[in-house]
Design a protein around this motif. Structure first.
Motif, mmCIF file in Angstrom:
data_model
loop_
_atom_site.group_PDB
_atom_site.id
_atom_site.type_symbol
_atom_site.label_atom_id
_atom_site.label_comp_id
_atom_site.label_asym_id
_atom_site.label_seq_id
_atom_site.Cartn_x
_atom_site.Cartn_y
_atom_site.Cartn_z
ATOM 1 N N MET A 83 -8.702 -0.626 1.773
ATOM 2 C CA MET A 83 -9.646 -0.215 0.725
ATOM 3 C C MET A 83 -11.043 -0.800 0.949
ATOM 4 O O MET A 83 -12.044 -0.193 0.534
ATOM 5 C CB MET A 83 -9.132 -0.642 -0.657
ATOM 6 N N CYS A 167 -6.448 1.305 -3.426
ATOM 7 C CA CYS A 167 -5.516 0.462 -2.664
ATOM 8 C C CYS A 167 -4.279 1.302 -2.381
ATOM 9 O O CYS A 167 -3.595 1.738 -3.317
ATOM 10 C CB CYS A 167 -5.143 -0.761 -3.493
ATOM 11 N N ILE A 169 -1.431 0.530 -1.511
ATOM 12 C CA ILE A 169 -0.171 -0.084 -1.962
ATOM 13 C C ILE A 169 0.023 0.174 -3.471
ATOM 14 O O ILE A 169 1.072 0.641 -3.911
ATOM 15 C CB ILE A 169 -0.182 -1.626 -1.717
ATOM 16 N N GLU A 195 -5.498 -1.849 -10.183
ATOM 17 C CA GLU A 195 -5.615 -1.009 -8.983
ATOM 18 C C GLU A 195 -4.615 0.153 -9.016
ATOM 19 O O GLU A 195 -4.643 1.026 -8.146
ATOM 20 C CB GLU A 195 -5.374 -1.834 -7.717
ATOM 21 N N CYS A 255 2.250 -5.289 0.690
ATOM 22 C CA CYS A 255 1.043 -5.158 1.509
ATOM 23 C C CYS A 255 1.327 -5.783 2.881
ATOM 24 O O CYS A 255 1.377 -7.011 3.023
ATOM 25 C CB CYS A 255 -0.123 -5.869 0.826
ATOM 26 N N MET A 258 -1.065 -8.521 4.190
ATOM 27 C CA MET A 258 -0.892 -9.866 3.617
ATOM 28 C C MET A 258 0.277 -10.605 4.285
ATOM 29 O O MET A 258 0.265 -11.823 4.421
ATOM 30 C CB MET A 258 -0.634 -9.752 2.108
HETATM 31 FE FE1 SF4 Z 1 -5.988 -4.356 -0.013
HETATM 32 FE FE2 SF4 Z 1 -3.429 -5.085 0.283
HETATM 33 FE FE3 SF4 Z 1 -4.854 -5.879 -1.871
HETATM 34 FE FE4 SF4 Z 1 -4.155 -3.341 -1.581
HETATM 35 S S1 SF4 Z 1 -2.778 -5.060 -1.849
HETATM 36 S S2 SF4 Z 1 -6.158 -4.099 -2.210
HETATM 37 S S3 SF4 Z 1 -4.297 -3.048 0.623
HETATM 38 S S4 SF4 Z 1 -5.214 -6.438 0.246
#
Ligand code: SF4
Ligand code: 13P
Length: 299
Positions: A83, A167, A169, A195, A255, A258
């Protein structure tokens, strides 16, 4: 491994920061664990020589921008938030040309380059508060349309223009998945990150950042919760509330970026100091302005 990390941290005067979405083993070894806003404040305030940021690249960049003289390392430099890039080239300039009093409000989940073109940064825990305080009527909110829409609903007195980013995810969580969990756990409260898509937000009992969700669950007398955010928050939720039950939509939101942060990578980056976050001096200088403004405007 834990002993080795402690030894390296002492030797190098290093501090380890981890986001709630990092793997549980990484959160367990970190000095500070939190949401994006908390971690930005910690990055600004600490006096370590080295910051090891267990998150995604925009977080490492923000730590570097706030501390241009420190070494900022990441266990895996390829951990990136998709994102963070979702604003079309030239769009900020064309919006500025269209609206004279425009404020470009940049969710911290964005590249340093996008921050450098923005007026103020926000995170999911302070976006409503900061947008409300801005003198500008016209706001271009980048990159997340979902957080932007959530702010727009809370601050109807502003003309908030949304950008088409999200996002991947959180956007994958559906109302159907949520209803499925609610059927299994009818007493559970639904706690949702902003989100998420509107169909999910509208079914929720509480909407907030990861830190807000964690503190809501801790303070609530309810004992069951359906959590609509990345599954990594489970670690803190269970640590704080061993007697409560937490459920996630199926499949669990995860994610992958992460999860590139591992204890092994933390040790090797501390040993080798080879995965260094670099931001050019020019971008650092420009991007510091909206980040500092956020720290001043947020309570
Ligand atoms: Fe970005 Fe992962 Fe957070 Fe989604 S969950 S905003 S992809 S860091
Ligand atoms: P917060 O840390 O503000 O809750 O944001 C969640 C997120 O997506 C971080 O990548």
């Amino acid at each position: 491994m834990f002993k080795r990390i402690e030894q390296l941290k002492k030797e190098k005067n290093a501090v380890i920061l981890a986001h709630y979405y990092a793997p549980a083993q990484v959160q367990a070894l970190a000095d500070y664990v939190g949401d994006s806003f908390y971690l930005a404040k910690v990055a600004k305030q600490n006096d370590a020589d080295i910051i090891v940021f267990c998150g995604v690249y925009f977080m490492g960049e923000s730590a570097k921008i706030l501390n241009p003289d420190k070494k900022v390392l990441m266990p895996d430099l390829t951990a990136d938030c998709p994102m963070a890039h979702m604003v079309k080239d030239g769009l900020i300039d064309s919006m500025r040309a269209e609206y004279e009093d425009l404020a470009v409000v940049c969710y911290i989940n964005s590249t340093a380059e996008l921050k450098s073109q923005s007026d103020v940064c926000v995170t999911s825990s302070n976006a409503v508060e900061i947008v409300r305080k801005l003198p500008n009527k016209n706001i271009f909110f980048i990159p997340d349309r979902n957080l932007g829409r959530f702010v727009k609903e809370q601050v109807p007195e502003k003309n908030i223009i949304l950008n088409d980013g999200c996002c991947p995810i959180h956007a994958k969580i559906t109302a159907e998945q949520l209803n499925e969990e609610k059927k299994k756990h009818p007493e559970a409260l639904i706690l949702t990150h902003p989100e998420c898509e509107p169909e999910v937000v509208s079914l929720s009992d509480y909407i907030g950042s990861t830190a807000d969700i964690i503190s809501f669950a801790k303070n609530s007398s309810n004992t069951e919760f359906i959590v609509c955010t990345e599954e990594g928050v489970d670690y803190q939720l269970i640590t704080d509330n061993p007697q409560k039950q937490f459920y996630f939509p199926n499949p669990h939101p995860c994610c992958a970026d992460m999860k590139l942060n591992t204890p092994e990578n933390v040790v090797s980056v501390l040993e080798n100091e080879d995965r260094v976050v670099e931001v050019s001096a020019e971008i650092c200088e420009k991007a510091l302005i909206p980040l500092d403004r956020m720290l001043q405007l947020a309570n």
